[in-house]
Design a protein around this motif. Sequence first.
Motif, PDB file in Angstrom:
ATOM      1  N   LYS A   1     -14.191 -29.626   1.774  1.00 51.01           N
ATOM      2  CA  LYS A   1     -15.589 -29.848   1.421  1.00 51.01           C
ATOM      3  C   LYS A   1     -16.443 -29.988   2.336  1.00 51.01           C
ATOM      4  N   VAL A   2     -15.698 -30.072   3.581  1.00 48.37           N
ATOM      5  CA  VAL A   2     -16.855 -30.027   5.031  1.00 48.37           C
ATOM      6  C   VAL A   2     -16.457 -29.129   5.770  1.00 48.37           C
ATOM      7  N   LEU A   3     -17.591 -28.576   6.494  1.00 46.54           N
ATOM      8  CA  LEU A   3     -17.309 -27.514   7.525  1.00 46.54           C
ATOM      9  C   LEU A   3     -18.236 -27.606   8.583  1.00 46.54           C
ATOM     10  N   ASP A   4     -18.164 -27.756  10.163  1.00 51.85           N
ATOM     11  CA  ASP A   4     -18.689 -27.773  11.095  1.00 51.85           C
ATOM     12  C   ASP A   4     -17.874 -27.480  12.185  1.00 51.85           C
ATOM     13  N   GLU A   5     -18.375 -27.495  13.333  1.00 51.74           N
ATOM     14  CA  GLU A   5     -17.760 -27.231  14.451  1.00 51.74           C
ATOM     15  C   GLU A   5     -16.402 -28.059  14.841  1.00 51.74           C
ATOM     16  N   THR A   6     -16.569 -29.301  14.487  1.00 52.84           N
ATOM     17  CA  THR A   6     -15.543 -30.298  14.593  1.00 52.84           C
ATOM     18  C   THR A   6     -14.496 -30.014  13.634  1.00 52.84           C
ATOM     19  N   VAL A   7     -14.782 -29.517  12.422  1.00 57.31           N
ATOM     20  CA  VAL A   7     -13.760 -29.384  11.410  1.00 57.31           C
ATOM     21  C   VAL A   7     -13.168 -27.846  11.780  1.00 57.31           C
ATOM     22  N   VAL A   8     -13.817 -26.864  12.458  1.00 59.64           N
ATOM     23  CA  VAL A   8     -13.054 -25.764  12.942  1.00 59.64           C
ATOM     24  C   VAL A   8     -12.095 -26.122  14.114  1.00 59.64           C
ATOM     25  N   ARG A   9     -12.655 -27.008  15.060  1.00 61.67           N
ATOM     26  CA  ARG A   9     -11.804 -27.108  16.211  1.00 61.67           C
ATOM     27  C   ARG A   9     -10.420 -28.045  15.652  1.00 61.67           C
ATOM     28  N   ARG A  10     -10.617 -28.849  14.745  1.00 56.28           N
ATOM     29  CA  ARG A  10      -9.396 -29.513  14.280  1.00 56.28           C
ATOM     30  C   ARG A  10      -8.363 -28.630  13.364  1.00 56.28           C
ATOM     31  N   ALA A  11      -9.010 -27.725  12.749  1.00 57.07           N
ATOM     32  CA  ALA A  11      -8.180 -26.731  11.823  1.00 57.07           C
ATOM     33  C   ALA A  11      -7.381 -25.906  12.991  1.00 57.07           C
ATOM     34  N   LYS A  12      -7.848 -25.373  14.168  1.00 55.80           N
ATOM     35  CA  LYS A  12      -7.422 -24.792  14.988  1.00 55.80           C
ATOM     36  C   LYS A  12      -6.138 -25.273  15.704  1.00 55.80           C
ATOM     37  N   ALA A  13      -6.486 -26.820  16.003  1.00 50.44           N
ATOM     38  CA  ALA A  13      -5.565 -27.387  16.891  1.00 50.44           C
ATOM     39  C   ALA A  13      -4.585 -27.841  15.873  1.00 50.44           C
ATOM     40  N   SER A  14      -4.731 -27.827  14.726  1.00 49.32           N
ATOM     41  CA  SER A  14      -3.470 -28.158  13.696  1.00 49.32           C
ATOM     42  C   SER A  14      -2.720 -27.126  13.223  1.00 49.32           C
ATOM     43  N   GLY A  15      -3.023 -25.688  13.584  1.00 50.95           N
ATOM     44  CA  GLY A  15      -2.380 -24.627  13.527  1.00 50.95           C
ATOM     45  C   GLY A  15      -2.747 -23.734  12.272  1.00 50.95           C
ATOM     46  N   LEU A  16      -3.719 -24.200  11.558  1.00 54.83           N
ATOM     47  CA  LEU A  16      -4.257 -23.645  10.307  1.00 54.83           C
ATOM     48  C   LEU A  16      -4.715 -22.075  10.825  1.00 54.83           C
ATOM     49  N   ASP A  17      -4.446 -21.361   9.868  1.00 51.75           N
ATOM     50  CA  ASP A  17      -5.086 -19.883  10.001  1.00 51.75           C
ATOM     51  C   ASP A  17      -6.488 -19.528   8.995  1.00 51.75           C
ATOM     52  N   VAL A  18      -6.403 -20.340   8.137  1.00 50.11           N
ATOM     53  CA  VAL A  18      -7.339 -19.836   6.752  1.00 50.11           C
ATOM     54  C   VAL A  18      -7.984 -21.361   6.365  1.00 50.11           C
ATOM     55  N   LEU A  19      -9.223 -21.581   6.213  1.00 54.13           N
ATOM     56  CA  LEU A  19      -9.690 -22.711   5.144  1.00 54.13           C
ATOM     57  C   LEU A  19     -10.544 -22.023   4.095  1.00 54.13           C
ATOM     58  N   VAL A  20     -10.445 -22.628   2.949  1.00 56.22           N
ATOM     59  CA  VAL A  20     -11.250 -22.148   2.060  1.00 56.22           C
ATOM     60  C   VAL A  20     -12.312 -23.583   1.772  1.00 56.22           C
ATOM     61  N   TYR A  21     -13.651 -23.165   1.918  1.00 55.29           N
ATOM     62  CA  TYR A  21     -14.705 -23.963   1.941  1.00 55.29           C
ATOM     63  C   TYR A  21     -15.473 -23.937   0.374  1.00 55.29           C
ATOM     64  N   ALA A  22     -15.273 -25.114  -0.167  1.00 53.78           N
ATOM     65  CA  ALA A  22     -15.745 -25.080  -1.389  1.00 53.78           C
ATOM     66  C   ALA A  22     -16.753 -26.471  -1.849  1.00 53.78           C
ATOM     67  N   PRO A  23     -17.848 -26.633  -1.191  1.00 48.91           N
ATOM     68  CA  PRO A  23     -18.608 -27.836  -1.397  1.00 48.91           C
ATOM     69  C   PRO A  23     -19.086 -27.737  -2.774  1.00 48.91           C
ATOM     70  N   HIS A  24     -19.416 -28.946  -3.126  1.00 43.13           N
ATOM     71  CA  HIS A  24     -20.065 -29.401  -4.499  1.00 43.13           C
ATOM     72  C   HIS A  24     -21.564 -28.942  -4.518  1.00 43.13           C
ATOM     73  N   PHE A  25     -22.012 -28.108  -5.521  1.00 41.45           N
ATOM     74  CA  PHE A  25     -23.409 -28.072  -6.006  1.00 41.45           C
ATOM     75  C   PHE A  25     -23.906 -27.356  -4.786  1.00 41.45           C
ATOM     76  N   THR A  26     -23.455 -26.366  -4.436  1.00 38.11           N
ATOM     77  CA  THR A  26     -23.924 -25.542  -3.488  1.00 38.11           C
ATOM     78  C   THR A  26     -23.860 -24.119  -3.846  1.00 38.11           C
TER      79      THR A  26
END
Length: 249
Positions: A9-34
């Motif tokens: 539900k969240v996406l910013d530079e911090t999220v991207v850095r954490r995702a990469k550091a955790s070894g993720l290759d893909v995120l699906v970003y699906a915030p509410h009411f957007t």
Amino acid sequence: MTAVDLHVKVLDETVVRRAKASGLDVLVYAPHFTQLEDIEKTAERYSDDELLVVPGREVFTGTWRDRRHVLAIGLDEPVPDFITLEAAMAEFDRQNAAVLVPHPSFLTVSLEAKQIERHRDVIDAVETYNPKHWPQHNRRATSIAREFELPAFGSSYAHLPGTVGEVWTAFDREIDDAPDLVEVLRNGASRRPRHRSSVDHYARRALEFAHLGWENSAKKVDRLLLSGQEATHPEQSVYDGRFDDASVY
């Protein structure tokens, strides 16, 4: 092998850095009411050669008192919130989107077994683990996936940036873009839900569950009941009146 967090539900530079550091290759970003267009723009902005961000829509079907959330990936046209479940499923099917059941049979926001059975031919996967679940919720979700012979998936369902990277789904093939992800989901490609098991993981689970209190606060309920003002209400001009007959508000 591709590591995918199928619902954040969240996406910013911090999220991207954490995702990469955790070894993720893909995120699906699906915030509410957007609106879908805004989700797509944000996803594109944060995608790069190391991390693919795919836009998704967790559609809020039904009324506040009888709400059912459904996650769609691969939409070409926007679908509003506050429409009937039947109308949403029909539209997802028309657009050949991948249709996922997040947090099944969880509190009052989820598809129950009877709705999953009714829409079995449209649904592509059932979530069997996310940090907001208690163990009994994960067991029930796993039972539902097995009962209807639907593939399982796990996601961080992250409403808090620190939860990103705690849960993912490992697919046995490369996923290079959004159409690739839709294809592997719709074709039932081999995958395995994975999650961390450290003390920190259980602390983050507790924080995510506590976040539900804010999500269901009286202030937020009041805002939702003024749903004609929401960007994803069926009356918004972006939907061209196509969902007026299916609107529940």
